[in-house]
Design a protein around this motif. Sequence first.
Motif, mmCIF file in Angstrom:
data_model
loop_
_atom_site.group_PDB
_atom_site.id
_atom_site.type_symbol
_atom_site.label_atom_id
_atom_site.label_comp_id
_atom_site.label_asym_id
_atom_site.label_seq_id
_atom_site.Cartn_x
_atom_site.Cartn_y
_atom_site.Cartn_z
ATOM 1 N N PRO A 29 13.426 -2.086 -9.817
ATOM 2 C CA PRO A 29 13.671 -3.443 -10.304
ATOM 3 C C PRO A 29 12.402 -4.035 -10.895
ATOM 4 N N GLY A 30 12.558 -4.767 -11.974
ATOM 5 C CA GLY A 30 11.425 -5.436 -12.618
ATOM 6 C C GLY A 30 11.896 -6.723 -13.263
ATOM 7 N N VAL A 31 10.959 -7.449 -13.831
ATOM 8 C CA VAL A 31 11.296 -8.757 -14.387
ATOM 9 C C VAL A 31 12.335 -8.642 -15.502
ATOM 10 N N HIS A 32 12.347 -7.530 -16.223
ATOM 11 C CA HIS A 32 13.280 -7.396 -17.339
ATOM 12 C C HIS A 32 14.680 -6.979 -16.918
ATOM 13 N N ASN A 33 14.805 -6.219 -15.842
ATOM 14 C CA ASN A 33 16.143 -5.760 -15.446
ATOM 15 C C ASN A 33 16.626 -6.410 -14.162
ATOM 16 N N ILE A 34 16.025 -7.544 -13.808
ATOM 17 C CA ILE A 34 16.379 -8.205 -12.547
ATOM 18 C C ILE A 34 17.847 -8.615 -12.522
ATOM 19 N N GLU A 35 18.415 -8.905 -13.696
ATOM 20 C CA GLU A 35 19.836 -9.260 -13.759
ATOM 21 C C GLU A 35 20.708 -8.107 -13.243
ATOM 22 N N LEU A 36 20.346 -6.880 -13.592
ATOM 23 C CA LEU A 36 21.110 -5.728 -13.128
ATOM 24 C C LEU A 36 21.003 -5.573 -11.613
ATOM 25 N N TYR A 37 19.807 -5.798 -11.088
ATOM 26 C CA TYR A 37 19.624 -5.638 -9.651
ATOM 27 C C TYR A 37 20.254 -6.790 -8.863
ATOM 28 N N GLU A 38 20.313 -7.976 -9.455
ATOM 29 C CA GLU A 38 21.041 -9.071 -8.806
ATOM 30 C C GLU A 38 22.536 -8.761 -8.782
ATOM 31 N N ALA A 39 23.023 -8.116 -9.859
ATOM 32 C CA ALA A 39 24.430 -7.726 -9.890
ATOM 33 C C ALA A 39 24.701 -6.634 -8.849
ATOM 34 N N LEU A 40 23.758 -5.719 -8.687
ATOM 35 C CA LEU A 40 23.896 -4.700 -7.646
ATOM 36 C C LEU A 40 23.916 -5.326 -6.260
ATOM 37 N N ALA A 41 23.050 -6.333 -6.059
ATOM 38 C CA ALA A 41 22.946 -6.987 -4.750
ATOM 39 C C ALA A 41 24.193 -7.791 -4.405
ATOM 40 N N GLY A 42 24.972 -8.141 -5.437
ATOM 41 C CA GLY A 42 26.159 -8.957 -5.203
ATOM 42 C C GLY A 42 27.399 -8.168 -4.849
ATOM 43 N N GLN A 43 27.264 -6.871 -4.617
ATOM 44 C CA GLN A 43 28.417 -6.040 -4.255
ATOM 45 C C GLN A 43 27.932 -4.909 -3.352
ATOM 46 N N ASP A 44 28.875 -4.181 -2.767
ATOM 47 C CA ASP A 44 28.516 -3.135 -1.804
ATOM 48 C C ASP A 44 28.928 -1.732 -2.237
ATOM 49 N N GLU A 45 29.679 -1.624 -3.330
ATOM 50 C CA GLU A 45 30.252 -0.329 -3.686
ATOM 51 C C GLU A 45 29.256 0.621 -4.360
#
Length: 363
Positions: A29-45
Amino acid sequence: MGETQGKTTAQKIIETLYDQGVRHVFGIPGVHNIELYEALAGQDEVKSIVARHEQGAAFMADGYARVSGKVGVAFVITGPGLTNAYTGIAEAYWDSSPIAVFATEIQVPFIGQQKGFIHELPDQKGIIEGVVKRAIRITEPEQVEGLTREALDSAISGRQRPVYIETPLDVLPALINDQDVFSGSKSGPDELSGAESKDVKRAVSLLQQGKRPVIYVGGGIKTEVECQTLIHLAEQLGAPVVTTVKGKGGVPYDHPLFAGVSWAKEIMESDLLKNADVLLAVGTRLSARLKYGGYGDFSLPERLIHIDVDSNVINQNFPTELGICADAVKTMDAISQQIEVDEGTRNEGFKRAEFAKTQVNAS
């Protein structure tokens, strides 16, 4: 996962990955792809597995793909995140491993303008195009499902290789307010066909004419079905099997027809290959190393049958009497159904394989 409406592009990427069977993502995770990691954090699958370095993330995705038979996915940031991963992507390309690398990019209006944004490259997508099967840039939220599915299907279809999906920073947080405008097919990976009947008949004729057949196997033969089909054909022919390093495991080491690995100079210069009168090469590019690797007077028989899903590798380094660009399992199975080899030739093949192993062990 839930409905599409109101989701961000990043959330839709994760949702589409899940729908395509992806359950693990490797990356940093980094400042540029944080949106992707927040989306990952919002689910469990879909689980996130964090690497120490982007090169490691690419290699982890590659290893996962080789072991699982599924697409390995890596997330990296703009610029140096992608260039760090380049070596791992290139390795996957040359070893025909299906990985999907998701990278970010600077905002759409500024791509290629070299205005000095952090991590900006003059042509990020162009840098990676030489070592991927397909490079895609998502510029509209409504493209997410279609382009992501197309990319993953491409990675796993035909000759498996990496794909690259790029999403600019201003697209990742954008909401998908309407239902996706799906631009691709939901039919899944392309179904490969077997060889044409005339090619099968020609292969059967060449193999039946030979008295000392050998099978040479590469990394294109790896699944259980592929390996069992190969072994069945080898046993029908009584053909000793030599594998490339990447093809190791295609035939068990303790199988009486397994003769050795081509990395060994003793195998490449052995009587087994020198005296072969027909060679069936399957799932291998017959690389330049064989021709220019310093193996003395090594050569392949004039009767060379080459089966591979990539037409570009046929006749590339060695003249081929019969080149077949088709699904290996279907083609080998079709040959098996028509081949008839006398018991004497078959039994002699088992003896040749055993003698080849004796030569290597004595060296």
